[in-house]
Design a protein around this motif. Structure first.
Motif, PDB file in Angstrom:
ATOM      1  N   LEU A   1     -14.269 -31.187  17.985  1.00  0.00           N
ATOM      2  CA  LEU A   1     -13.901 -29.822  18.338  1.00  0.00           C
ATOM      3  C   LEU A   1     -14.090 -28.889  17.146  1.00  0.00           C
ATOM      4  O   LEU A   1     -14.577 -27.758  17.291  1.00  0.00           O
ATOM      5  CB  LEU A   1     -12.452 -29.780  18.819  1.00  0.00           C
ATOM      6  N   ALA A   2     -13.718 -29.352  15.949  1.00  0.00           N
ATOM      7  CA  ALA A   2     -13.864 -28.527  14.748  1.00  0.00           C
ATOM      8  C   ALA A   2     -15.332 -28.181  14.502  1.00  0.00           C
ATOM      9  O   ALA A   2     -15.672 -27.033  14.176  1.00  0.00           O
ATOM     10  CB  ALA A   2     -13.281 -29.252  13.546  1.00  0.00           C
TER      11      ALA A   2
ATOM     12  N   TYR B   1      -8.529 -28.315   9.868  1.00  0.00           N
ATOM     13  CA  TYR B   1      -9.655 -27.630  10.497  1.00  0.00           C
ATOM     14  C   TYR B   1      -9.407 -26.130  10.727  1.00  0.00           C
ATOM     15  O   TYR B   1      -9.778 -25.582  11.766  1.00  0.00           O
ATOM     16  CB  TYR B   1     -10.009 -28.309  11.830  1.00  0.00           C
TER      17      TYR B   1
ATOM     18  N   SER C   1     -13.201 -16.428  11.431  1.00  0.00           N
ATOM     19  CA  SER C   1     -14.557 -15.936  11.677  1.00  0.00           C
ATOM     20  C   SER C   1     -14.498 -14.610  12.416  1.00  0.00           C
ATOM     21  O   SER C   1     -13.424 -14.117  12.763  1.00  0.00           O
ATOM     22  CB  SER C   1     -15.354 -16.969  12.480  1.00  0.00           C
TER      23      SER C   1
ATOM     24  N   GLN D   1     -11.062 -13.971  14.051  1.00  0.00           N
ATOM     25  CA  GLN D   1     -10.717 -15.049  14.971  1.00  0.00           C
ATOM     26  C   GLN D   1     -10.210 -16.229  14.147  1.00  0.00           C
ATOM     27  O   GLN D   1     -10.914 -16.729  13.269  1.00  0.00           O
ATOM     28  CB  GLN D   1     -11.941 -15.458  15.795  1.00  0.00           C
TER      29      GLN D   1
ATOM     30  N   GLN E   1     -17.726 -28.095  16.755  1.00  0.00           N
ATOM     31  CA  GLN E   1     -18.151 -27.165  17.801  1.00  0.00           C
ATOM     32  C   GLN E   1     -17.743 -25.736  17.447  1.00  0.00           C
ATOM     33  O   GLN E   1     -18.530 -24.792  17.605  1.00  0.00           O
ATOM     34  CB  GLN E   1     -17.544 -27.574  19.142  1.00  0.00           C
ATOM     35  N   ARG E   2     -16.510 -25.581  16.980  1.00  0.00           N
ATOM     36  CA  ARG E   2     -16.040 -24.249  16.594  1.00  0.00           C
ATOM     37  C   ARG E   2     -16.890 -23.687  15.461  1.00  0.00           C
ATOM     38  O   ARG E   2     -17.257 -22.505  15.461  1.00  0.00           O
ATOM     39  CB  ARG E   2     -14.583 -24.324  16.144  1.00  0.00           C
TER      40      ARG E   2
ATOM     41  N   THR F   1     -20.305 -22.577  16.619  1.00  0.00           N
ATOM     42  CA  THR F   1     -20.207 -21.316  17.367  1.00  0.00           C
ATOM     43  C   THR F   1     -19.916 -20.142  16.446  1.00  0.00           C
ATOM     44  O   THR F   1     -20.553 -19.076  16.541  1.00  0.00           O
ATOM     45  CB  THR F   1     -19.096 -21.415  18.434  1.00  0.00           C
ATOM     46  N   ALA F   2     -18.987 -20.335  15.532  1.00  0.00           N
ATOM     47  CA  ALA F   2     -18.561 -19.243  14.660  1.00  0.00           C
ATOM     48  C   ALA F   2     -19.665 -18.787  13.723  1.00  0.00           C
ATOM     49  O   ALA F   2     -19.820 -17.585  13.460  1.00  0.00           O
ATOM     50  CB  ALA F   2     -17.335 -19.670  13.848  1.00  0.00           C
TER      51      ALA F   2
ATOM     52  N   GLU G   1      -8.749 -20.118  14.137  1.00  0.00           N
ATOM     53  CA  GLU G   1      -8.687 -21.359  14.914  1.00  0.00           C
ATOM     54  C   GLU G   1      -8.293 -22.499  13.985  1.00  0.00           C
ATOM     55  O   GLU G   1      -8.647 -22.506  12.803  1.00  0.00           O
ATOM     56  CB  GLU G   1     -10.029 -21.658  15.567  1.00  0.00           C
ATOM     57  N   ARG G   2      -7.585 -23.481  14.519  1.00  0.00           N
ATOM     58  CA  ARG G   2      -7.201 -24.655  13.732  1.00  0.00           C
ATOM     59  C   ARG G   2      -6.842 -25.810  14.655  1.00  0.00           C
ATOM     60  O   ARG G   2      -6.668 -25.634  15.860  1.00  0.00           O
ATOM     61  CB  ARG G   2      -6.018 -24.341  12.823  1.00  0.00           C
TER      62      ARG G   2
END
Length: 310
Positions: free
Chosen positions: A87-88, A172, A176, A78, A90-91, A94-95, A80-81
């Motif tokens: 938000l970073a 960011y 993951s 996965q 939070q990611r 979670t990851a 993400e950026r």
């Protein structure tokens, strides 16, 4: 040829290797970091950021290279950026519940567990986050810092990547949830990569800020024959040249395993010349470095001609 075993700035290949192990890869069959480096195709080609005064002996952006290596291996993750700090975080929270997280590019100037962080601002880096512990993260940093801890506030500064002028869309970035989706033999990995090598060798954005391929090497030699900017001198001495030699050696072994002996021979010759250039650069003998780069350029042209039919 005796393979090289030792330290090198393979932060993304080492971090990818650790992340794959964290995703359940079999340690007995997972390719070594040097092989993974070749799967990114980064050892094939050159990039000269003339205005930024840095040179990279690689042909493809690292972000693209990591994605390419994963696809070639038969793995996915996965990606993400972007966004803001909240938000970073939070990611990341979670990851990390799913396993180790590969972060990067990061600005090394904010990785304050490294005693040299004050001198590394603006240099990009990759590492693996293992856990979030209160207001810190615990990481495996392949630069030589296992189980290092870093305040979240400093991680966020590094992760913002604002000073990494040579990398686009860097803020960011995380990878993951690494998982295998296809079983790929080692020979098939090599075959998939060989088909991409010619384009990587010839990649040239064409300027005016970024140049590639043989033209980048020629421009570097021209600069070294003239007045060498201090930033370029330090970049070559401490990072670009030693990394280039390691890459040439690993790609030589990779192509030899892929039954490309002539291409492997050309890469070995380049490695020897660049190893010689390391000494001359450290001594400040830039005309000698320029002449060695010119010889590397001639070999690069031969390599491109040889690989054109792959």
């Amino acid at each position: 040829m005796l393979p090289y075993v030792g330290n090198s700035d393979y932060c993304y290949a080492y971090s990818l290797h650790m992340s794959l192990l964290g995703g359940g890869a079999n340690p007995a069959t997972l390719p070594a970091p040097g092989f993974l480096e070749c799967l990114t195709t980064m050892p094939f080609g050159n990039t000269y950021l003339r205005e930024a005064q840095v040179f990279f002996f690689d042909g493809d952006p690292v972000d693209q290279g990591l994605t390419r290596a994963l696809e070639t291996l038969g793995w996915t993750c996965q990606l993400e950026r972007g966004g803001d700090e909240q938000l970073a975080l939070q990611r990341l929270h979670t990851a990390i519940q799913q396993g180790p997280v590969l972060l990067g590019p990061l600005d090394m100037g904010y990785l304050t567990y490294n005693p040299n962080y004050r001198f590394a601002g603006g240099s990009d880096h990759f590492l693996v986050v293992l856990a979030i512990e209160h207001e810190h993260v615990r990481v495996h940093d392949p630069k030589g810092f296992p189980y290092a801890t870093l305040p979240l506030s400093e991680l966020l500064q590094a992760w913002r990547a604002e000073r990494l002028e040579h990398i686009d869309n860097a803020a960011y970035t995380l990878r993951s949830v690494f998982r295998q989706v296809e079983t790929v033999s080692r020979q098939e990995m090599i075959a998939r990569t060989l088909s991409l090598v010619p384009a990587s060798l010839q990649r040239d954005p064409g300027g005016p800020a970024v140049y590639g391929g043989v033209r980048a090497l020629r421009m570097l030699a021209q600069t070294l024959h003239a007045e060498v900017p201090e930033r370029l001198a330090e970049h070559l001495r401490y990072w670009a040249l030693p990394l280039a030699v390691r890459r040439k050696l690993d790609s030589q072994a990779f192509l030899a395993e892929g039954q490309k002996p002539e291409a492997a021979r050309l890469l070995d010759q380049q490695a020897r010349l660049l190893g010689q250039a390391q000494y001359s650069a450290t001594q400040g003998a830039w005309p000698s470095v320029a002449m060695l780069i010119e010889q590397v350029t001639t070999l690069e042209e031969c390599l491109i001609d040889h690989c054109a039919s792959w």
